[in-house]
Scaffold this active site. Structure first.
Site, PDB file in Angstrom:
ATOM      1  N   VAL A   5      -0.045  14.976  26.578  1.00 37.08           N
ATOM      2  CA  VAL A   5       0.461  14.648  25.234  1.00 37.08           C
ATOM      3  C   VAL A   5      -0.519  15.122  24.154  1.00 37.08           C
ATOM      4  CG1 VAL A   5       1.166  12.794  23.670  1.00 37.08           C
ATOM      5  CG2 VAL A   5       1.764  12.667  26.098  1.00 37.08           C
ATOM      6  N   ARG A  11     -13.517  15.153  30.053  1.00 37.36           N
ATOM      7  CA  ARG A  11     -14.110  16.339  30.679  1.00 37.36           C
ATOM      8  C   ARG A  11     -14.295  17.440  29.632  1.00 37.36           C
ATOM      9  NH1 ARG A  11     -10.005  17.791  34.928  1.00 37.36           N
ATOM     10  NH2 ARG A  11      -8.659  16.728  33.456  1.00 37.36           N
ATOM     11  N   LYS A  29       1.925   2.024  25.745  1.00 38.20           N
ATOM     12  CA  LYS A  29       2.839   0.894  25.985  1.00 38.20           C
ATOM     13  C   LYS A  29       2.161  -0.282  26.679  1.00 38.20           C
ATOM     14  CE  LYS A  29       4.334   3.500  29.956  1.00 38.20           C
ATOM     15  NZ  LYS A  29       4.007   4.865  29.554  1.00 38.20           N
ATOM     16  N   VAL A  56       7.550   3.727  23.537  1.00 38.94           N
ATOM     17  CA  VAL A  56       8.814   3.386  24.192  1.00 38.94           C
ATOM     18  C   VAL A  56       9.787   4.555  24.118  1.00 38.94           C
ATOM     19  CG1 VAL A  56      10.760   1.788  24.257  1.00 38.94           C
ATOM     20  CG2 VAL A  56       8.524   0.957  23.555  1.00 38.94           C
ATOM     21  N   GLY A  62       9.693   7.765  24.818  1.00 39.01           N
ATOM     22  CA  GLY A  62       9.257   9.101  24.413  1.00 39.01           C
ATOM     23  C   GLY A  62       9.738   9.523  23.045  1.00 39.01           C
ATOM     24  N   GLY A 121       7.814  16.534  40.301  1.00 35.70           N
ATOM     25  CA  GLY A 121       6.885  16.086  39.267  1.00 35.70           C
ATOM     26  C   GLY A 121       7.423  14.949  38.416  1.00 35.70           C
ATOM     27  N   GLU A 136       4.906  10.034  40.051  1.00 37.44           N
ATOM     28  CA  GLU A 136       3.485  10.239  40.316  1.00 37.44           C
ATOM     29  C   GLU A 136       3.183   9.986  41.793  1.00 37.44           C
ATOM     30  OE1 GLU A 136       0.780   8.689  37.345  1.00 37.44           O
ATOM     31  OE2 GLU A 136       2.484   8.300  36.047  1.00 37.44           O
ATOM     32  N   LYS A 164       7.723  -1.836  28.212  1.00 38.69           N
ATOM     33  CA  LYS A 164       8.593  -1.391  27.120  1.00 38.69           C
ATOM     34  C   LYS A 164       9.549  -2.505  26.699  1.00 38.69           C
ATOM     35  CE  LYS A 164       8.138   3.358  28.733  1.00 38.69           C
ATOM     36  NZ  LYS A 164       8.677   4.359  29.700  1.00 38.69           N
TER      37      LYS A 164
END
Lengths: 429, 429
Positions: free
Chosen positions: A16, A48, A106, A133, A135, A188, A191, A206
């Site tokens: 994001v 990183r 969230k 909430v 997207g 994908g 997870e 949410k």
């Protein structure tokens, strides 16, 4: 237009965050025109620092997020790290140092929304979180602003794309849960550890946020009843189809009929195919809102992903920047009703119960007696029998969840009931 | 909370106005809590003062709307009269006398939005108009605020409930246009003179408003290409079904592929049944938005009616009152891109053309040659013939509307083409 830029600190530069930074650069002129002043990326805190980040000036990268939010010249902190800590401390510190905050977090908002809102108000700062909430789907702003003159009675939503992808797959292909989960993982959508999605934790966070905003009260994550969808079977989908339904993992926030309390819950449920939420496919999200004057509204779109989430973050960033130029803040916390959150037992709903029973006379009478004793009215019963085994599918009328639950417990104790094959709530009617 | 109330003047007390007044009274505490100060109805301008208006203090009723907006103590004027005059003059006068304005007036906004925005800005006042497009559906605010950090490329919507009711009826029952219109009239969905709806004037006004906001430019009613839906036939629906489509009256606002211009149009079109807009039933509205980062969003709900429209008006009223307490104004006009509006001929779309032709060899070759000469590529052709008469249904690939139009003109001149039975655009693919 003001020429001195507003300074933005970005906390987190993953899927994001990198998209937020990219759009801030590529669409700088549009953002400036819409805000009334340019916005400048003043620092990016990452874990990183060695990772190559295309399009971001390496000078802006820091591992010291705390120092970044304490700089004092930051106008808006964009928090896309996720998780409770260090996000909570960083956001609070940002307020203390004169910055407003846009967050997509969230988990944090569901757990500590009240404290964060209080901190924002104390320091005269904004806290916006449309991206937390569903997207890219505008939902927090419509609930908080567009419906500010209305009375929301119900929010019913598919707010987790992973589980909707899995359930949609099971529905359309007849696949079992494991098979559908494997496909979601391969593509994908899920997870490696899918627990937060499939056990409903993500949706529950949410639901807490939505319920709080919709009913102008305080709903915490712990107030949300939660059941995951790992036990939904192909047989459940077959039963749902026979009823003209499909199965979705729903977040449901309701005002009680007397208006004196609210409930919030997440669980799989059968909904009629005619309901607008039934046709929400793949990883899409959709939220159905019932308000007293507005009637039934639905908001639909991609519920996750870097670009959609960045769109929501940037919409908030523009709003917060405008507020700042106006020397004002937007609508803050609005938990003035202080309505209590009732336990799941008080929720009025319907059950679809599938029982394995002995195939002999009198079983239905016994089962029906148990329902009657618990004050639960039966809508339909379907019996199927063969070779001394039989199944009984009962769909109830609306009753308190506690009564339905008690009915099931009593059914389990009957000698003639060999097992309760599945229990599922029926919603959206 | 501030105890001195904000004063609201209501212009118009019909279906919407009376509902605004009712909710302001019955939900006064909620509105005060959400605004941060009470709101008080300070005057109601009507045409027929003798009519009994339940719940409204007769002392507040006046026929002198001009005097009401000139009072000087009014904070917000709510204009729900509709039509261009006297609404325009009253709104301008309100700004001059220090009041902000909430309007539901699509015709006025589509025609004079720029002048009204300029007047609001000159006098430091707000002009909000969520209720002008798609009733209760939050749409203006999501486009103007939630998507302020994104780039909208397309808005595709069902923004007129009357025509959607009629087309849905034709689709589901096989009824002709007149029969479906009669039912819409009998049920109160269509007015005695349905011209504004069925000829697309109402939808065109909304398209102008949506295009202006979505693309941050100026689109006037005259810029919107408009075709009504009175010539849609049961045969068109049969053709649509064969293609896996249905027919909707759509408002379509698009940014050209090169980003240098925009288009806005209203016409009936075939859309695939798999498109989310295809399943919008009855008098409901829905608007599909495609944005660069957010992806595909849809907003759905009741597009008209007293209560839904009042919900949108009151949401705006809360926002404007909050701005006022903050001594600020909300996001105003944002037509900074000054993108030109291209004519319909430049729109790239697809045609579904049904021709009555002579049933003899070589007709298809002749027809195909005409398409080729105009640079229009054919997707599919279906021939049906009997007794020397035949029909030819051609669906094209995407091409500029001017080329498609030129093709049809040339086809009409062929001896072997006895008539063009119907032409319809195909969208949403």
């Amino acid at each position: 237009m003001r020429t001195r830029p507003l300074k933005v600190a970005l906390l987190g530069c993953g899927v994001v965050g990198s998209e937020v930074a990219r759009i801030m650069t590529t669409h700088a002129d549009d953002l400036a025109a819409r805000i009334g002043a340019p916005v400048e990326l003043a620092g990016v805190a990452v874990r990183r620092p060695s990772k190559v980040r295309e399009g971001i000036d390496p000078e802006l990268i820091t591992t010291d997020a705390t120092a970044l939010v304490k700089r004092g010249d930051i106008d808006v902190v964009v928090e896309v790290i996720g998780g409770v800590e260090p996000a909570r401390t960083l956001i609070t510190t940002a307020f203390e140092h004169g910055a407003s905050v846009v967050s997509a977090n969230k988990a944090l908002l569901a757990q500590d929304g009240d404290a964060l809102h209080a901190a924002a108000e104390e320091h005269g700062q904004d806290l916006y979180y449309e991206a937390a909430v569903a997207g890219a789907i505008p939902l927090i702003r419509p609930l908080r602003e567009s419906l500010a003159g209305d009375k929301v009675n119900r929010v019913l939503g598919i707010v987790n794309g992973t589980t909707n992808f899995i359930l949609d797959k099971m529905d359309t292909s007849g696949a079992g849960y494991s098979e559908a989960l494997d496909e979601a993982t391969a593509l994908g959508y899920a997870e490696a550890d899918p627990t937060a999605d499939v056990e409903g934790f993500d949706a529950a966070a949410k639901a807490a946020i939505l319920a709080g905003i919709a009913f102008h009260t305080r709903v915490r994550l712990d107030d949300v009843y939660r059941e995951g969808m790992t036990e939904v079977t192909a047989a459940d989908f077959a039963s749902a189809k026979r009823m003209g339904c499909t199965i979705k993992l729903l977040a449901i926030c309701e005002r009680a009929a007397d208006g004196e309390s609210v409930t919030a819950r997440v669980h799989p449920a059968m909904i009629p195919l005619s309901h607008p939420l039934a046709s929400v496919r793949g990883a899409y999200n959709a939220v159905f809102v019932e308000a007293e004057a507005a009637g039934q509204l639905m908001f639909y779109g991609p519920g996750a992903g870097g670009s959609p989430t960045a769109s929501a973050v940037l919409g908030d960033l523009v709003a917060v920047c405008r507020n700042r130029l106006n020397d004002a803040t937007g609508p803050g916390d609005s938990a003035y009703t202080q309505l209590p959150v009732s336990p799941m037992g008080d929720v009025v709903t319907r059950y679809h119960i599938s029982l394995d029973v002995a195939d002999k006379p009198g079983v239905l009478a016994q089962v029906a007696t148990v329902f009657a004793e618990h004050g639960v009215s039966i809508d339909t019963v379907r019996q199927q029998g063969k070779d001394g085994e039989a199944s009984l599918v009962v769909v109830t009328h609306r009753a308190p969840d506690a009564a339905l639950n008690g009915t099931v417990e009593a059914l389990r104790k009957l000698d003639t009931v060999r097992g309760v094959a599945s229990i599922m709530r029926v919603e959206g009617e």
